[in-house]
Write an enzyme that holds these catalytic residues in place. Structure first.
Site, PDB file in Angstrom:
ATOM      1  N   TYR A  59      14.620  27.984 -51.141  1.00 13.53           N
ATOM      2  CA  TYR A  59      14.340  29.253 -51.805  1.00 13.53           C
ATOM      3  C   TYR A  59      15.538  29.577 -52.700  1.00 13.53           C
ATOM      4  O   TYR A  59      16.510  30.207 -52.284  1.00 13.53           O
ATOM      5  CB  TYR A  59      14.109  30.377 -50.795  1.00 13.53           C
ATOM      6  N   SER A 155       9.100  21.827 -39.445  1.00 18.05           N
ATOM      7  CA  SER A 155       8.115  22.417 -40.343  1.00 18.05           C
ATOM      8  C   SER A 155       7.457  21.320 -41.162  1.00 18.05           C
ATOM      9  O   SER A 155       8.120  20.354 -41.560  1.00 18.05           O
ATOM     10  CB  SER A 155       8.811  23.424 -41.278  1.00 18.05           C
ATOM     11  N   ASN A 156       6.167  21.469 -41.389  1.00 17.14           N
ATOM     12  CA  ASN A 156       5.391  20.495 -42.173  1.00 17.14           C
ATOM     13  C   ASN A 156       5.340  19.113 -41.521  1.00 17.14           C
ATOM     14  O   ASN A 156       5.181  18.104 -42.211  1.00 17.14           O
ATOM     15  CB  ASN A 156       5.959  20.386 -43.601  1.00 17.14           C
ATOM     16  N   PRO A 205       0.191  33.064 -44.516  1.00 20.81           N
ATOM     17  CA  PRO A 205      -0.818  33.727 -43.674  1.00 20.81           C
ATOM     18  C   PRO A 205      -1.856  34.515 -44.472  1.00 20.81           C
ATOM     19  O   PRO A 205      -2.978  34.698 -44.014  1.00 20.81           O
ATOM     20  CB  PRO A 205       0.017  34.648 -42.779  1.00 20.81           C
ATOM     21  N   LEU A 206      -1.468  34.966 -45.662  1.00 20.18           N
ATOM     22  CA  LEU A 206      -2.415  35.711 -46.498  1.00 20.18           C
ATOM     23  C   LEU A 206      -3.019  34.839 -47.593  1.00 20.18           C
ATOM     24  O   LEU A 206      -3.635  35.340 -48.537  1.00 20.18           O
ATOM     25  CB  LEU A 206      -1.734  36.948 -47.100  1.00 20.18           C
ATOM     26  N   SER A 208      -1.885  33.050 -50.120  1.00 19.87           N
ATOM     27  CA  SER A 208      -1.437  33.352 -51.489  1.00 19.87           C
ATOM     28  C   SER A 208      -2.150  34.564 -52.079  1.00 19.87           C
ATOM     29  O   SER A 208      -2.478  34.597 -53.275  1.00 19.87           O
ATOM     30  CB  SER A 208      -1.622  32.125 -52.392  1.00 19.87           C
ATOM     31  N   LYS A 214      -8.028  41.831 -52.459  1.00 19.33           N
ATOM     32  CA  LYS A 214      -7.957  42.384 -53.821  1.00 19.33           C
ATOM     33  C   LYS A 214      -8.756  41.578 -54.848  1.00 19.33           C
ATOM     34  O   LYS A 214      -8.871  41.991 -56.002  1.00 19.33           O
ATOM     35  CB  LYS A 214      -6.494  42.482 -54.269  1.00 19.33           C
TER      36      LYS A 214
END
Length: 307
Positions: A59, A155-156, A205-206, A208, A214
Site C-alpha cells: 500500500y 494471505s492469498n 468484503p464489499l 469493490s 449503490k
C-alpha cells in the site's frame, strides 16, 4: 465497543470490525489519494474505537505503514492491533519472496515504518514459487518468540499452501478474498481453519463497492469482467432483500452486509476499506446492527448462488 475476538491460538484480541488501509497512502493502487485524508481516516477509526488496523508494504510501497506509524504515536499502542503484510521484493520488481532472510528483513523494515517495536499480526502477503511454506513460517515464528510479532498470518495462499505453511501448527490467521458474492473459501478453507484454530479475515468484503447497494442494472458495464449478466441480476435481487432488512434496522445496505460478516462465526474480523473519515464512521455503525438468526439466514440464502 463490544464483539471482541481472539486471533487464532494467540493472546491477540481485537474488535470484529477493523480498518483496511489500502487507500491510506496507497498511491500506487489508487491515483489521486491525499495523505491528509489517510491521516484523518486512521484517526477517525481509532477515535471511534476500532482496534484492528490492517495495512501492507504494497500500500504505497511503505507509505501506508508510515502514515499509520505517525498517527499511532498519539495513542496507547497497547490498545491497537496492527496487522501488516510483506513478501514483495523491491529489488526484484516486487515479485513475491518468502525466503526466511527476506521475510525477517521485511518485518524489520515494517517495524521502522510503523515506528513501533512489535507488530501484532504479520502476514506473508503472497506465496512465492520456491520457498517451502513451513520454512517461511518458521522464520516468522523465530520473530514471534523474540516478541517482534505476536501472530503469524498468510494471505492469498491456496488450501494446500496453507496446510504446508501450518505443518508445525504455527499459522494463526489467514487473510483471503471472500465476500457474499465470492464464497470459495467456505468450501475450500473454512473446515481446515476451524479444525486448526486458525482465524479468517476476508478482504474485498464489499466486493469493490458492489455490495453497498449503490449500483443499479444500468451499471452492469462496470462489473461485466467479473460477473455475467445473470449473476449481476442475481446480486441486485439479493441486495433488494438486504435493503428490506436494512430498512427495518434503520441502517444502510453496506452496514447490514458488514453486520452479516460480524455475525458469521467463521470470520475472525472484517476490514472494510475507506477513502475518508466519513466512510470510516459509517462502517463502524455496522457494529450496532444486531441481525436476528432469521435475518442472517435470509441474507445467506439470498447469495446462495455464489456458494
Amino acid at each position: 465497543m463490544a464483539k471482541e475476538v481472539t486471533i487464532g491460538k494467540t493472546d491477540v484480541k481485537t474488535t470484529k470490525l477493523g480498518l483496511g488501509t489500502n487507500k491510506v497512502g496507497g498511491h500506487n493502487l489508487f491515483p489521486g489519494l491525499k495523505d491528509e485524508d489517510g491521516y484523518a481516516l486512521v484517526k477517525e477509526a481509532l477515535d471511534a474505537g476500532v482496534v484492528l488496523i490492517d495495512t501492507a508494504y504494497m500500500y504505497g510501497e511503505g507509505r501506508s505503514e508510515e502514515i499509520i506509524g505517525d498517527v499511532i504515536q498519539d495513542y496507547d499502542r497497547s490498545k491497537i492491533v496492527i496487522a501488516t503484510k510483506g513478501a514483495q521484493d523491491a529489488s526484484n520488481g516486487n515479485k513475491p519472496n518468502n525466503s526466511p532472510a527476506f521475510l525477517k528483513q521485511a518485518v524489520e523494515d515494517s517495524l521502522k515504518r510503523l515506528k513501533t517495536d512489535y507488530i501484532d499480526i504479520f502476514y506473508i502477503h503472497f506465496p512465492d514459487e520456491a520457498t517451502p511454506k513451513d520454512e517461511a513460517v518458521a522464520a516468522l515464528n523465530e520473530l514471534k518468540e523474540a516478541g517482534k510479532i505476536r501472530a503469524i498470518g498468510v494471505s492469498n495462499f491456496s488450501l494446500d499452501q496453507i496446510k504446508e505453511a501450518n505443518k508445525n501448527n504455527q499459522v494463526d490467521i489467514v487473510e483471503d478474498h471472500y465476500s457474499l458474492v465470492y464464497r470459495g473459501a467456505e468450501k475450500d478453507e473454512w473446515t481446515y481453519l476451524k479444525e486448526n484454530k486458525i482465524s479468517f479475515v476476508p478482504y474485498f468484503p464489499l466486493a469493490s463497492g458492489l455490495l453497498t447497494g449503490k449500483y443499479t442494472k444500468d451499471d452492469y458495464a462496470k462489473f461485466e469482467k467479473q460477473y455475467s449478466q445473470d449473476q449481476f441480476n442475481t446480486i441486485l435481487s439479493a441486495l433488494d432483500k438486504v435493503k428490506a432488512i436494512a430498512d427495518s434496522h434503520g441502517v444502510t445496505v453496506a452496514q447490514t452486509i458488514l453486520a452479516w460478516y460480524i455475525a458469521n462465526p467463521a470470520i475472525g474480523a472484517v476490514i472494510p476499506g475507506a477513502r475518508n473519515a466519513d466512510q470510516v464512521e459509517a462502517n463502524v455503525k455496522a457494529l450496532d446492527v444486531d441481525l436476528t438468526q432469521a435475518e442472517y439466514e435470509q441474507i445467506d440464502q439470498a447469495f446462495a448462488a455464489f456458494k
